[in-house]
Design a protein around this motif. Structure first.
Motif, mmCIF file in Angstrom:
data_model
loop_
_atom_site.group_PDB
_atom_site.id
_atom_site.type_symbol
_atom_site.label_atom_id
_atom_site.label_comp_id
_atom_site.label_asym_id
_atom_site.label_seq_id
_atom_site.Cartn_x
_atom_site.Cartn_y
_atom_site.Cartn_z
ATOM 1 N N GLN A 47 0.809 -1.228 0.000
ATOM 2 C CA GLN A 47 0.000 0.000 0.000
ATOM 3 C C GLN A 47 0.837 1.270 0.000
ATOM 4 N N CYS A 48 2.106 1.163 0.398
ATOM 5 C CA CYS A 48 2.952 2.365 0.486
ATOM 6 C C CYS A 48 3.416 2.789 -0.912
ATOM 7 N N PRO A 49 3.256 4.072 -1.261
ATOM 8 C CA PRO A 49 3.682 4.517 -2.601
ATOM 9 C C PRO A 49 5.193 4.768 -2.704
ATOM 10 N N ASN A 50 5.902 4.763 -1.580
ATOM 11 C CA ASN A 50 7.338 5.126 -1.622
ATOM 12 C C ASN A 50 8.233 3.952 -1.234
ATOM 13 N N THR A 51 8.051 2.816 -1.871
ATOM 14 C CA THR A 51 8.834 1.650 -1.441
ATOM 15 C C THR A 51 10.203 1.612 -2.104
ATOM 16 N N TYR A 60 9.051 -0.296 3.094
ATOM 17 C CA TYR A 60 8.074 0.790 2.933
ATOM 18 C C TYR A 60 8.667 2.034 3.575
ATOM 19 N N CYS A 61 8.023 3.211 3.347
ATOM 20 C CA CYS A 61 8.661 4.435 3.860
ATOM 21 C C CYS A 61 8.392 4.634 5.353
ATOM 22 N N GLY A 62 7.212 4.224 5.821
ATOM 23 C CA GLY A 62 6.903 4.384 7.248
ATOM 24 C C GLY A 62 6.473 5.793 7.616
ATOM 25 N N ARG A 63 6.359 6.684 6.616
ATOM 26 C CA ARG A 63 6.033 8.076 6.946
ATOM 27 C C ARG A 63 4.779 8.579 6.228
ATOM 28 N N CYS A 64 4.354 7.869 5.179
ATOM 29 C CA CYS A 64 3.231 8.389 4.386
ATOM 30 C C CYS A 64 1.888 8.068 5.055
ATOM 31 N N LYS A 65 0.816 8.569 4.468
ATOM 32 C CA LYS A 65 -0.508 8.358 5.055
ATOM 33 C C LYS A 65 -0.891 6.876 5.025
ATOM 34 N N ASP A 66 -0.529 6.206 3.910
ATOM 35 C CA ASP A 66 -0.872 4.776 3.815
ATOM 36 C C ASP A 66 -0.175 3.972 4.915
ATOM 37 N N CYS A 67 1.115 4.240 5.119
ATOM 38 C CA CYS A 67 1.854 3.528 6.178
ATOM 39 C C CYS A 67 1.215 3.812 7.537
ATOM 40 N N TYR A 68 0.875 5.073 7.748
ATOM 41 C CA TYR A 68 0.280 5.494 9.017
ATOM 42 C C TYR A 68 -1.050 4.766 9.248
HETATM 43 ZN ZN LIG Z 1 4.751 4.677 3.179
#
Ligand SMILES: [Zn+2]
Length: 330
Positions: A47-51, A60-68
């Motif tokens: 689900q994370c767009p910044n992998t 995953y990035c761990g900072r975007c809205k999807d990760c959150y």
């Molecule tokens: Zn993310």
């Protein structure tokens, strides 16, 4: 954080990068291996767009809205059955109907619509048949992850429509390394990590439980010691032990599983593979037992224990009789 299972992480990361994902996965293997943890991390990664391309963990990035949203388990394109904090373990038809409805909508914001079904092997027949229809006609961008410790009890038609990812116990050194990372210096945990890694028989979930719960550790040690004692006792005492097992019925399968790990070590002793022995701290006791158990007898007894675990779990067999039968083999 995932402990071990590097190959599975790499395989799934690569499949995602190549857009070569299956509509349905079946994560199978014994309990406490980390199948659910890996499924959750995989879902977050998808689900994370910044992998990025990670080798040890899903990157995953761990900072975007999807990760959150995934962390808070409130992502609109992610569902889990049975729902978190639910007491129920059995999957019923109502939940599968709900899943079918969710999958019939377009994904809301993320690239995929993902659902995890935990304890998929505990689906009612009705639920399993309803699920089969979804698997036959998957909707676009939907990904279903079934988790099962006993995939042999799933409908074969369900298994054949999923890509099966088999989980195996985590090798000792990977488990030790993973635990050291998991309980880093800042965590305040002062456990004997190498000792815990050996005691937990390659199961990360058990290792974490041992560290967090001293009572659980004592119980495990006791299961091992009981096995050695029972092997040296009369049939009468063995039957008495069966009664004490029946008094704590929900722990029978844990006890029998612990016995399997002792026997596995005896197989390693027979084959000269000492470095694989998990319970090296009790090597002398293992060696004493090895004198009584030939390679064949050990393997036969392991089969008998596995069979007993299976029939106790899936049939209405007389538990006392099944355990007494097992005692005759010790
Ligand atoms: Zn993310």
């Amino acid at each position: 954080m995932i402990i071990g299972h590097r190959r599975i992480i790499q395989y799934l990361s690569r499949s995602a990068a190549l857009k070569n994902l299956s509509h349905a996965y079946l994560f199978s293997g014994p309990a406490s291996l980390g199948k659910m943890t890996l499924a959750m991390e995989f879902a977050k990664f998808l689900q994370c767009p910044n992998t990025k391309n990670g080798k040890q963990q899903f990157a995953y990035c761990g900072r975007c809205k999807d990760c959150y949203d995934m962390d808070r388990k409130s992502h609109p394109d992610f569902t889990i059955f049975p729902p978190f904090a639910s007491e129920e373990t059995e999957i019923k038809i109502g939940q599968i109907r709900n899943l079918i409805k969710i999958f019939s909508f377009k994904n809301y914001s993320a690239p995929y619509k993902i659902a995890i079904i935990d304890n998929a092997d505990q689906m009612t027949n009705e639920a399993a048949n309803a699920l089969l229809k979804t698997l036959e006609e998957p909707s676009d961008n939907s990904i279903l992850i079934l988790i099962a410790s006993h995939p042999e009890t799933l409908l074969p038609t369900i298994v054949s429509r999923c890509q099966q990812i088999k989980f195996f116990s985590v090798p000792y050194c990977d488990l030790e390394k993973g635990l050291l990372n998991y309980f880093n210096r800042d965590s305040g945990v002062s456990a004997d990590i190498p000792g815990v890694a050996r005691l937990s028989s390659g199961l990360p979930g058990i290792a974490v439980k041992i560290i967090q719960n001293p009572v659980f550790k004592e119980k495990k040690e006791k299961n091992y010691q009981n096995f050695f004692e029972i092997n040296n006792s009369s049939l009468n005492l063995k039957y008495q032990y069966v009664s004490s097992m029946l008094a704590q019925e929900n722990e029978i399968s844990d006890t029998l599983n612990d016995w399997l790990y002792i026997l596995k070590d005896i197989i390693y002793l027979h084959s000269g593979a000492r470095r694989f022995i998990l319970n090296i701290r009790i090597e002398n006791q293992l060696k004493n037992l090895q004198e009584r158990y030939s390679l064949k007898k050990t393997a036969d007894l392991m089969d008998k224990i596995k069979e007993t675990i299976f029939i106790l779990r899936v049939t209405n067999v007389n538990k006392k009789l099944a355990l007494e039968n097992l005692m005759l083999e010790l």
